[in-house]
Design a protein around this motif. Structure first.
Motif, short mmCIF file in Angstrom:
data_model
loop_
_atom_site.label_atom_id
_atom_site.label_comp_id
_atom_site.label_asym_id
_atom_site.label_seq_id
_atom_site.Cartn_x
_atom_site.Cartn_y
_atom_site.Cartn_z
N ASP A 1 5.07 6.57 5.09
CA ASP A 1 5.27 6.92 3.68
C ASP A 1 4.95 8.39 3.47
N LEU B 1 -6.01 -4.49 3.87
CA LEU B 1 -5.94 -4.11 5.30
C LEU B 1 -6.82 -5.00 6.19
N GLY C 1 -9.67 -3.62 -1.79
CA GLY C 1 -9.98 -3.21 -0.42
C GLY C 1 -9.97 -4.38 0.54
N TYR D 1 0.29 3.96 -2.78
CA TYR D 1 -0.33 5.28 -2.51
C TYR D 1 0.71 6.40 -2.33
N ASN E 1 0.84 -1.21 0.00
CA ASN E 1 0.00 0.00 0.00
C ASN E 1 0.87 1.25 0.00
#
Ligand code: ADP
Length: 466
Positions: free
Chosen positions: A398, A432, A429, A374, A370
């Protein structure tokens, strides 16, 4: 039987009292003899004279003896007699007109030389025969019966007592028992009534009516606790049903879009003749969609597997430094494509975590994946490892797009994506929610800090291996 025992005990007690009185009279006679003997010895009398004289005086003195025994303050009324061995009355405590009924008994006691208990009926109350219990006792001297002592008492009080007892046993006790049984039945009815009601309510509950709850009685007893526990179980079942239903809905929803794309592409391709190149392009595009669906299904299966393993199976000590270093090495290729720089800060070395290595890899892979996904080109990612008292803290920061504060509570939910329009390459999705399930399994926790367009930091705590 209890009643028979009572009756025997009463009779034995009465006999014992009579025997005691008779013994008393015998003792008195013996004492009298002793004194007489002493006096006569003093007078140098011959033995014939002694017996002769003693007998003459005895008749006068015997009445005194029977009266004395009578006045001892006993709880029963008794009449005492002294007979000679031929059954002739010498003295009695009360005047009795007719002593004939005693004659036979006295004679038999004189012959047998032992105590005997009998019942005689005397007409003392206006011709009515009254039963008496009588003891006859021989008084011996030189192995010969000198007198027969008799003590009697009316059996009427005993009969009365027995009658009362009989009434208690045969009338009152059944009544008491009946009352007790009725009471017990009423009590059972009262206590079981709420149970009946519960059973009725439970019968109405099925998969479609899981929202129903039992009425908890205001009694704070076992029944109330049972109802509460049952309601808790219903609550859990209902939640589990709702989430299962939600998953089915989500999965169908997620699969619909790629399937529609597949269908659309193929329909368009089939509308007219196409070149081999064109067909190939459609097939490649289809393959891509199929790949994504496969990935989603795999992730769903993985989630189902993690959730099923409510306790860790492949548990061991995992060196978290080694694991993170290896993973960073693996994803650096991905990061380099986007010119993202990854740095690791190991505040402590050889940090051991209790857990399943495969699951832990999956956890960090999803977070790091991720972070790269992102974070725009040229960004950076920092991984920090800190050993705490009984935890390891893995901080993954990040410099990416960040997550809006309002979305943060939902990002661990299944199929939750912040930007729903960015589907496809961005995933379904599920990443997580896999992270969360693995952490739950390891009794760890996760916290997120984020600022839009500045970046996101995940703080992961895992228990150390002891
Ligand atoms: P996805 O497959 O969409 O990445 P995830 O469950 O992994 O699903 O993440 C859920 C959502 O959380 C993502 O859609 C994304 O919006 C947000 N998210 C997760 N990690 C980050 C991150 N490092 N930076 C920004 N947003 C993130």
């Amino acid at each position: 039987m209890l009643y028979a025992d009572f009756r025997n005990t009463l009779q034995e007690t009465l006999d014992a009292k009579l025997r005691l009185k008779a013994d008393g009279i015998e003792n008195s006679i013996r004492t009298y003899w002793q004194t007489e003997k002493l006096e006569m010895t003093k007078e140098w009398a011959n033995s014939f004279l002694f017996f002769k004289r003693k007998d003459d005086r005895f008749e006068q003195i015997a009445y005194q003896l029977t009266i004395e025994e009578l006045n001892r303050g006993d709880d029963i009324f008794t009449v005492s007699f002294i007979f000679d061995p031929q059954g002739t009355l010498i003295a009695s405590s009360h005047v009795l007109e007719d002593t004939k009924p005693f004659k036979k008994i006295v004679l038999s006691t004189a012959v047998n030389k032992t105590n005997s208990f009998d019942v005689v009926r005397l007409n003392i109350l206006s011709g009515q025969a009254v039963p008496f219990r009588v003891i006859t006792k021989p008084v011996m001297a030189n192995d010969k019966v000198k007198y027969v002592v008799a003590v009697m008492t009316s059996l009427i009080p005993l009969s009365k007592e027995l009658a009362e007892l009989q009434q208690a046993f045969f009338l009152q006790i059944p009544i008491i028992l009946l009352i007790a049984i009725i009471g017990a039945l009423v009590l059972v009815q009262v206590t079981l009534h709420p149970v009946d009601e519960m059973v009725r309510s439970i019968k109405q509950i099925n998969a479609d009516t899981l929202r129903l709850r039992l009425k908890v009685p205001n009694t704070d007893d076992e029944i109330a606790r049972l109802a509460e526990t049952f309601n808790d179980m219903l609550e859990e079942l209902e939640q589990s049903f709702i989430s299962q239903r939600q998953i089915v809905q989500d999965v169908s929803h997620e699969l619909r879009t790629p399937l529609t794309i597949l269908q659309g592409q193929q329909e368009v391709a089939l509308r007219r003749e196409r070149s081999v190149e064109e067909y190939k392009e459609v097939l490649y595009s289809n393959l891509e969609e199929i790949e994504k669906m496969k990935h989603m299904v795999n992730n769903l299966l993985l989630l189902a597997k993690i959730d099923k393993d409510s306790i860790l199976k492949g548990i061991g000590s995992v060196d978290i430094n080694k694991l993170i270093n290896k993973m960073v090495e693996d994803i650096t290729i991905l990061a380099e494509d986007k010119k993202i720089q990854i740095s690791i800060f190991e505040r402590n070395k050889n940090i051991l975590v209790k857990g399943d290595e495969t699951y832990l890899k999956l956890l960090f892979l999803n977070i790091m994946d991720n972070a790269i996904k992102y974070t725009p080109k040229g960004g950076k990612i920092i991984v920090e490892l800190i050993k705490l008292k009984s935890w390891v803290l893995v901080r993954i920061e990040d410099s990416g797009v960040g997550i809006d504060e309002k979305d943060i509570p939902y990002i661990f939910n299944r199929f939750y994506r912040v930007d729903k329009t960015r589907r496809g390459g961005e995933g379904f999705g599920l990443g997580l929610s896999i992270v969360k399930s693995v952490l739950d399994l390891h009794k760890g926790n996760i916290r997120v800090e984020s600022e839009i367009n500045k970046g996101t930091t995940f703080y992961i705590h895992l228990p150390l291996s002891t």
